[in-house]
Structures are given as C-alpha cells and as structure tokens.
Design a protein around this motif. Structure first.
Motif, PDB file in Angstrom:
ATOM      1  N   ALA A 122     -51.606  15.006  19.354  1.00  9.60           N
ATOM      2  CA  ALA A 122     -52.063  14.494  18.231  1.00  9.60           C
ATOM      3  C   ALA A 122     -50.824  14.057  17.521  1.00  9.60           C
ATOM      4  O   ALA A 122     -51.267  12.506  17.016  1.00  9.60           O
ATOM      5  CB  ALA A 122     -52.793  15.663  17.517  1.00  9.60           C
ATOM      6  N   ALA A 123     -49.880  14.288  17.293  1.00 11.30           N
ATOM      7  CA  ALA A 123     -48.762  13.764  16.889  1.00 11.30           C
ATOM      8  C   ALA A 123     -48.341  12.514  17.364  1.00 11.30           C
ATOM      9  O   ALA A 123     -48.211  11.367  16.693  1.00 11.30           O
ATOM     10  CB  ALA A 123     -47.501  14.704  16.941  1.00 11.30           C
ATOM     11  N   ILE A 124     -48.390  12.337  18.696  1.00  6.55           N
ATOM     12  CA  ILE A 124     -47.815  11.183  19.442  1.00  6.55           C
ATOM     13  C   ILE A 124     -48.964  10.012  19.142  1.00  6.55           C
ATOM     14  O   ILE A 124     -48.636   8.953  18.841  1.00  6.55           O
ATOM     15  CB  ILE A 124     -47.816  11.533  21.099  1.00  6.55           C
ATOM     16  CG1 ILE A 124     -46.641  12.437  21.225  1.00  6.55           C
ATOM     17  CG2 ILE A 124     -47.625  10.183  21.622  1.00  6.55           C
ATOM     18  CD1 ILE A 124     -46.612  12.800  22.932  1.00  6.55           C
ATOM     19  N   VAL A 125     -50.278  10.515  19.280  1.00  6.01           N
ATOM     20  CA  VAL A 125     -51.510   9.433  19.059  1.00  6.01           C
ATOM     21  C   VAL A 125     -51.267   8.777  17.583  1.00  6.01           C
ATOM     22  O   VAL A 125     -51.656   7.790  17.434  1.00  6.01           O
ATOM     23  CB  VAL A 125     -52.796   9.916  19.897  1.00  6.01           C
ATOM     24  CG1 VAL A 125     -53.267  10.648  18.472  1.00  6.01           C
ATOM     25  CG2 VAL A 125     -53.743   9.014  20.066  1.00  6.01           C
ATOM     26  N   LEU A 126     -50.905   9.643  16.638  1.00  4.58           N
ATOM     27  CA  LEU A 126     -51.132   9.484  15.370  1.00  4.58           C
ATOM     28  C   LEU A 126     -49.838   8.376  15.060  1.00  4.58           C
ATOM     29  O   LEU A 126     -50.192   7.587  14.509  1.00  4.58           O
ATOM     30  CB  LEU A 126     -50.736  10.561  14.572  1.00  4.58           C
ATOM     31  CG  LEU A 126     -50.978  10.374  13.013  1.00  4.58           C
ATOM     32  CD1 LEU A 126     -52.138   9.617  12.637  1.00  4.58           C
ATOM     33  CD2 LEU A 126     -50.731  11.570  12.200  1.00  4.58           C
ATOM     34  N   VAL A 127     -48.796   8.561  15.850  1.00  2.00           N
ATOM     35  CA  VAL A 127     -47.710   7.643  15.463  1.00  2.00           C
ATOM     36  C   VAL A 127     -47.980   6.372  16.164  1.00  2.00           C
ATOM     37  O   VAL A 127     -47.887   5.224  15.652  1.00  2.00           O
ATOM     38  CB  VAL A 127     -46.214   8.316  16.106  1.00  2.00           C
ATOM     39  CG1 VAL A 127     -45.276   7.158  16.184  1.00  2.00           C
ATOM     40  CG2 VAL A 127     -45.903   9.454  15.316  1.00  2.00           C
TER      41      VAL A 127
END
Length: 392
Positions: A122-127
């Motif tokens: 989730a953190a990766i896709v958000l960035v």
C-alpha cells in the motif's frame, strides 16, 4: 503600484438575509447567520445532490446488472466523486477526476496481481501513484483521487470476478458521470450571477465607505475601503474561473447553448468591473491622502462624497441587472444604471465639484476613468463613455 489612466488601469460587503429565509427568534445572531447560510447552501445543492445520487446508483446498477459484478462499489464511488460539488464542474474536470479514479484503481490492481496486498504494498503504490499523478497533470484533485483509489484497492479484499473487476467498475462510473455532465449540466448562469452580485456588492460598499470617509474627514475609513477593495480581487479571479466553466457548458450542452450570449455579457462586464475596481482602489488611496493633507474644502468633500454615493447606488442597479433571470428586468435595470452613470459622469469635473486645490483636482481626475469603466461595463462603447465626461 496602482496607476489609473484612460479607463484602462493596471491593476467587505454587507450581507442581507435572502428572501424566504426563516427567522429564528431568540437564537444568538451568530447561530442565526450560520443557520441561514446552511439553509442557503442546502437549497443551492439540491439539484447537484440529486444528480450525484442518480449517477452513483446508475453506475452501480450498470456494473451489477449488465456486467454481473458483485458489489461494484467502485463504480458508484467513481461517479459520485467525479460529479461532486465543484463550482467549476465541466467535462474536463469530470474527465480529470474520472481518469484519476480509474488510473488509481488500475495501479492498485496491478500491485495486488503481481505483489499481493498489505501495508508495504500500500505504501509503495501510494508513492508511485502520487508521483505519477504529478507527472501527468498539475491538478490537485487528480493526484488525490489517483492516490486514494490505489490505496483502497490494495488494502481491501480482492473482489469476486478477478483483479481488474474494480478497474472496469471505475470506468463505468466515469462514463456515467461524463454522460450526466454532458446531457444534464448545471445551469451555467447560476454561479456567475451569484459571484457577480457579490463582486458588485463589495465594490458598492467600498465606494460608500469612501463617501463616509469624506463626509467625516476620516482617513482611516478610506484605508479600510482600500483594504476592502483589495480583498475583492479574489472574487474577480473566482468569477473568471466560473465563467470559463460556464462558457464550456454553453458550447457543449445543447440545452444551454441559447445562454451563450448571456455568458458573454457576463464576461464583458467582469473585464470592465475589474478595471473599475482597480481604479476604485487608487481613488480610495488618494482620498486618504487628500483627507490627511486637508486638500478639500467642506463643499468639495461633500460633493465628491455625494458623487461616490450615487455611483454606489448605480452599482446596486448594475448588480440587480446582472443577477436577475428576467430579461426585461435585466434590460431595465441596466438602462437605469446607465442613465445614472451618465448623470454622474457629467458632474465629474473639479469646478462642478467645488474642488480648487491641485491634490483635490487629482482625485477628481482619478475618479473619471473609474466612471468610464463602469459605463463600459453597462454596455457603452469606450468613445461614447469618454464623451460623457465634461472636458477638462
């Protein structure tokens, strides 16, 4: 530095309860004002709310009944977010938000498909989503929607029907919102009328405050008028944005093409009201200086104060003419305002206003281009407006 010349210069407001508002006796004034403002927002939002509800439900049913998706919530949310409450709702804006929703969901589906779900993903896709959004478009709404939708997809359980079911749902929601915006757009005249009434009202109050400053020899009040005038620039910028959206609606929506000339009249009026307001700020600053330097006799101050008060009254008629929906009433108010401004312009001469000292004469000379701009805002040609001023 503000300069006024030849009617082409470079560069608050009273609130009255709207008719039909409910009187709340025994309630503190602040609470009454908030209640009235809330009720006004509610009435103005009724049609957008109905369209948003219709769009969300329609997108959900299309995805559910025609595509046989189970719980296609992203179709409803995509349509709902795309339609929204934006003041400048246009096909471009709806397309921008729809694309943001859809692309965010696609990115989320790709992440889940190849790397699975979880907090790290989730953190990766958000960035990635936010950086991609900033690369593709400068719109804040676009970036926000892309990030939110991708985050939801990664964190929520996978739907029945495959990983890209939600992406297709988002496409359905976006297409429904675009169709509604094209076929059932909001009346493009409503927001410009409201904004113009606010702008002209603020301008009128500024002139009245200048008039009061002269009558009471109060330079502080003149500075307050200047501050009020400077604060009105944001209204001008907002109206220009609104008119751009309204003009787009009149070009694309068959139901509103007949209002194109009215929107063009608004655009014409705003250009000259902006010039007049800029000149008005110069006048307010000069009034403060004239009061501090005792540059006006009592008779001169009273004459200029009366002229500015009359100009404010003419502006009230301009506001009424711009905001009414009745064409004949609009024509009558505009014509009456024009006649009043003609009379005011004919008095804009230092001798007629009992002004003798050089600084007082400079003040009158600064008022003249403001009157020319107001006459042009009322429909006069530039040459015709200038000809109404007495020769110096």
């Amino acid at each position: 530095m503000e300069i006024a010349h030849g009617g082409k210069a470079p560069e608050g407001e009273s609130t009255r309860p709207a008719s039909g508002t409910v009187k709340l006796a025994g309630v503190p004034r602040a609470a009454r004002d908030r209640a009235r403002a809330g009720w006004a927002r509610t009435r103005a939002s009724l049609m957008p709310v109905l369209l948003m509800a219709f769009g969300a439900v329609s997108a959900y049913l299309i995805a559910q009944q025609l595509l046989h998706h189970v719980g296609p919530i992203f179709a409803a949310t995509s349509a709902l977010v795309s339609l929204g409450f934006g003041r400048d709702l246009t096909l471009r804006k709806v397309l921008e938000v729809s694309a943001g929703c859809t692309l965010g969901i696609v990115l989320g589906d790709l992440m889940v498909t190849f790397f699975g779900g979880g907090i790290t993903q989730a953190a990766i896709v958000l960035v990635v989503s936010l950086l991609l959004a900033r690369f593709l478009d400068r719109g804040v709404i676009f970036a926000t929607q892309l990030g939110i939708q991708s985050l939801f997809v990664v964190l929520l359980p996978a739907p029945v029907g495959g990983p890209f079911t939600r992406s297709l749902d988002a496409v359905v929601g976006g297409l429904v919102s675009l169709l509604i915006t094209a076929l059932l757009p909001r009346d493009p005249r409503v927001q410009p009328r409201h904004d113009l009434q606010q702008l002209v009202g603020a301008f009128s109050e500024m002139l009245r405050e200048c008039s009061e400053a002269l009558m009471h020899a109060d330079s502080t009040r003149a500075w307050h008028a200047l501050v009020r005038g400077r604060g009105s620039q944001s209204l001008v910028d907002a109206i220009r944005t609104t008119l751009k959206s309204s003009s787009e609606v009149t070009r694309l929506a068959p139901a509103y093409r007949r209002y194109r000339s009215e929107i063009e009249n608004f655009e014409h009026a705003v250009e000259y009201l902006d010039l007049a307001l800029r000149n008005g700020r110069v006048v307010a600053r000069r009034i403060a200086s004239a009061i501090n330097n005792a540059a006006l006799s009592e008779a001169g101050a009273e004459s200029i104060a009366e002229l500015l008060e009359n100009t404010a009254e003419a502006l009230d008629l301009v506001a009424a003419g711009l905001s009414t929906t009745d064409r004949e009433e609009r024509r009558v108010n505009r014509r009456t305002a024009g006649l009043m401004l003609e009379d005011i312009a004919s008095r804009a001469h230092p001798r007629k206003l009992h002004v003798e000292r050089l600084e007082g004469e400079a003040l009158v000379i600064l008022i003249r281009p403001m009157l020319v701009d107001l006459l042009e805002a009322s429909g006069y040609d530039h040459e015709e407006a200038v000809a109404l001023l007495p020769a110096l």
